[in-house]
Design a protein around this motif. Sequence first.
Motif, PDB file in Angstrom:
ATOM      1  N   GLY A 168       0.804  -1.210   0.000  1.00 31.73           N
ATOM      2  CA  GLY A 168       0.000   0.000   0.000  1.00 31.73           C
ATOM      3  C   GLY A 168       0.837   1.261   0.000  1.00 31.73           C
ATOM      4  O   GLY A 168       2.008   1.263  -0.389  1.00 31.73           O
ATOM      5  N   GLU A 169       0.219   2.324   0.447  1.00 36.77           N
ATOM      6  CA  GLU A 169       0.844   3.640   0.388  1.00 36.77           C
ATOM      7  C   GLU A 169       1.310   4.069   1.764  1.00 36.77           C
ATOM      8  O   GLU A 169       0.722   3.681   2.764  1.00 36.77           O
ATOM      9  N   PRO A 170       2.308   4.926   1.798  1.00 33.35           N
ATOM     10  CA  PRO A 170       2.701   5.482   3.098  1.00 33.35           C
ATOM     11  C   PRO A 170       1.521   6.194   3.753  1.00 33.35           C
ATOM     12  O   PRO A 170       0.774   6.913   3.095  1.00 33.35           O
ATOM     13  N   GLY A 171       1.331   5.926   4.997  1.00 34.00           N
ATOM     14  CA  GLY A 171       0.269   6.608   5.737  1.00 34.00           C
ATOM     15  C   GLY A 171      -1.081   5.932   5.695  1.00 34.00           C
ATOM     16  O   GLY A 171      -2.044   6.426   6.277  1.00 34.00           O
ATOM     17  N   ASP A 172      -1.194   4.786   5.018  1.00 27.61           N
ATOM     18  CA  ASP A 172      -2.508   4.111   5.035  1.00 27.61           C
ATOM     19  C   ASP A 172      -2.678   3.228   6.279  1.00 27.61           C
ATOM     20  O   ASP A 172      -3.785   2.785   6.582  1.00 27.61           O
ATOM     21  N   PHE A 173      -1.612   2.988   6.979  1.00 28.21           N
ATOM     22  CA  PHE A 173      -1.627   2.398   8.322  1.00 28.21           C
ATOM     23  C   PHE A 173      -2.459   1.131   8.455  1.00 28.21           C
ATOM     24  O   PHE A 173      -3.331   1.011   9.310  1.00 28.21           O
ATOM     25  N   HIS A 174      -2.234   0.194   7.579  1.00 27.24           N
ATOM     26  CA  HIS A 174      -2.851  -1.122   7.711  1.00 27.24           C
ATOM     27  C   HIS A 174      -2.067  -1.965   8.719  1.00 27.24           C
ATOM     28  O   HIS A 174      -0.930  -1.672   9.055  1.00 27.24           O
ATOM     29  N   ILE A 175      -2.713  -3.021   9.168  1.00 29.82           N
ATOM     30  CA  ILE A 175      -2.006  -4.083   9.884  1.00 29.82           C
ATOM     31  C   ILE A 175      -2.648  -5.391   9.444  1.00 29.82           C
ATOM     32  O   ILE A 175      -3.869  -5.528   9.463  1.00 29.82           O
ATOM     33  N   SER A 176      -1.857  -6.297   8.965  1.00 26.05           N
ATOM     34  CA  SER A 176      -2.388  -7.597   8.550  1.00 26.05           C
ATOM     35  C   SER A 176      -1.240  -8.602   8.530  1.00 26.05           C
ATOM     36  O   SER A 176      -0.073  -8.247   8.739  1.00 26.05           O
ATOM     37  N   GLY A 177      -1.597  -9.842   8.293  1.00 28.45           N
ATOM     38  CA  GLY A 177      -0.570 -10.884   8.279  1.00 28.45           C
ATOM     39  C   GLY A 177      -1.125 -12.176   7.753  1.00 28.45           C
ATOM     40  O   GLY A 177      -2.331 -12.319   7.537  1.00 28.45           O
ATOM     41  N   TYR A 178      -0.253 -13.116   7.487  1.00 32.36           N
ATOM     42  CA  TYR A 178      -0.698 -14.448   7.088  1.00 32.36           C
ATOM     43  C   TYR A 178       0.330 -15.495   7.498  1.00 32.36           C
ATOM     44  O   TYR A 178       1.513 -15.198   7.669  1.00 32.36           O
ATOM     45  N   ALA A 179      -0.192 -16.696   7.685  1.00 35.98           N
ATOM     46  CA  ALA A 179       0.647 -17.820   8.110  1.00 35.98           C
ATOM     47  C   ALA A 179       0.702 -18.857   7.006  1.00 35.98           C
ATOM     48  O   ALA A 179      -0.189 -18.921   6.155  1.00 35.98           O
ATOM     49  N   CYS A 180       1.734 -19.695   7.033  1.00 38.38           N
ATOM     50  CA  CYS A 180       1.954 -20.686   5.986  1.00 38.38           C
ATOM     51  C   CYS A 180       1.004 -21.872   6.080  1.00 38.38           C
ATOM     52  O   CYS A 180       0.878 -22.644   5.134  1.00 38.38           O
ATOM     53  N   GLY A 181       0.323 -22.078   7.212  1.00 38.70           N
ATOM     54  CA  GLY A 181      -0.569 -23.226   7.348  1.00 38.70           C
ATOM     55  C   GLY A 181      -0.828 -23.541   8.804  1.00 38.70           C
ATOM     56  O   GLY A 181      -0.569 -22.732   9.700  1.00 38.70           O
ATOM     57  N   LEU A 182      -1.344 -24.750   9.016  1.00 42.61           N
ATOM     58  CA  LEU A 182      -1.796 -25.137  10.351  1.00 42.61           C
ATOM     59  C   LEU A 182      -0.901 -26.183  11.018  1.00 42.61           C
ATOM     60  O   LEU A 182      -1.164 -26.574  12.143  1.00 42.61           O
ATOM     61  N   THR A 183       0.123 -26.639  10.331  1.00 44.31           N
ATOM     62  CA  THR A 183       0.824 -27.824  10.839  1.00 44.31           C
ATOM     63  C   THR A 183       2.339 -27.633  10.920  1.00 44.31           C
ATOM     64  O   THR A 183       3.102 -28.386  10.342  1.00 44.31           O
ATOM     65  N   PHE A 184       2.760 -26.643  11.680  1.00 42.51           N
ATOM     66  CA  PHE A 184       4.175 -26.462  12.018  1.00 42.51           C
ATOM     67  C   PHE A 184       5.072 -26.192  10.813  1.00 42.51           C
ATOM     68  O   PHE A 184       6.248 -26.561  10.810  1.00 42.51           O
TER      69      PHE A 184
END
Length: 311
Positions: A168-184
């Motif tokens: 995104g753009e500077p100053g849009d101040f998102h927070i998000s994330g993602y994980a590779c899966g459920l099993t270590f």
Amino acid sequence: MKTSDLGNANIGVLIICLMIFNFFSCLTSKKAVPLTQKNNKIDTLAILEAIEKLDTANVPRYIIRINVHFFGSANGNFYRGEREDLTVHNGVSYAHRFVNHANWVMSDLKESPLSPANFLGHSRIHYTLYTNNHPLDTFGGIWFSDTWNESKRYYQDSVLHISFMDTGEPGDFHISGYACGLTFCNDLTLLDAYDNAKNNGPFGWWAFAGSLNHEFGHILGLCHSFYCDNECNGIDIDVNKECRINPCHNSCGGPHGGRCDNWPSGSRNIMGYNADGTALTPCQWKRIMKNLLYTNALYVEKIWPTQTRLD
Ligand SMILES: [Zn+2]
């Protein structure tokens, strides 16, 4: 499995009990003996029983070895500063504060008002920045790269890789994330920490520490608290309350949509979308403790419990 989180809301110590010590110690009244790994066998049943009883003193502790990677973008990147330099976009001090905050949360789990029961106290999980002093590991498990292709992953499967990227753009101040899966698996990504740090946004290292606990919760095998088929629904999670306006959301790790709205529900469950993810239910905690007990993931160091008893 990609899991988008916190919404794009703008927001084994194998203690060898030496036989000679054992022999002489029979004459004494009290001593520490291993609950597990007697004769090099892990007493899995005893640990499972301890988990079930929430007998935390007899549940292993788990050290999660991590590396942090900061990636550049059009928005810029964290800089390579001294640890003592507390400028918020110094990646080195940011990484340490981020890890410390995640550990603070996991060392003292609290209540969520929406949960019929809560697991309180130390989760038995502790993150640590891992280094074996690789000659290029200048910052002790903290890495900086301009691009993904330049990513330095010298410790490979021995660590959980946490990648910080900006979109995104500077100053849009998102927070998000993602994980590779459920099993270590051993990758998770957190988005837009740099923008928030550099441009004085609302989500500092503490908020991203919450995202780490949430994404690692997925890797440990947990689904969202507002997921219709949540593993603990009807035990000590009420997905209807988690969704607030219902119906529940029918995806383990996907972002909720439609009428399910966890964000303003008041939930503090780590596996919800909220700014105060400090809670797990007993059912969730038991599930992750069992998964950790059985995992062979190289980045999970197991500290086996000892038990004081009369011999
Ligand atoms: Zn999630």
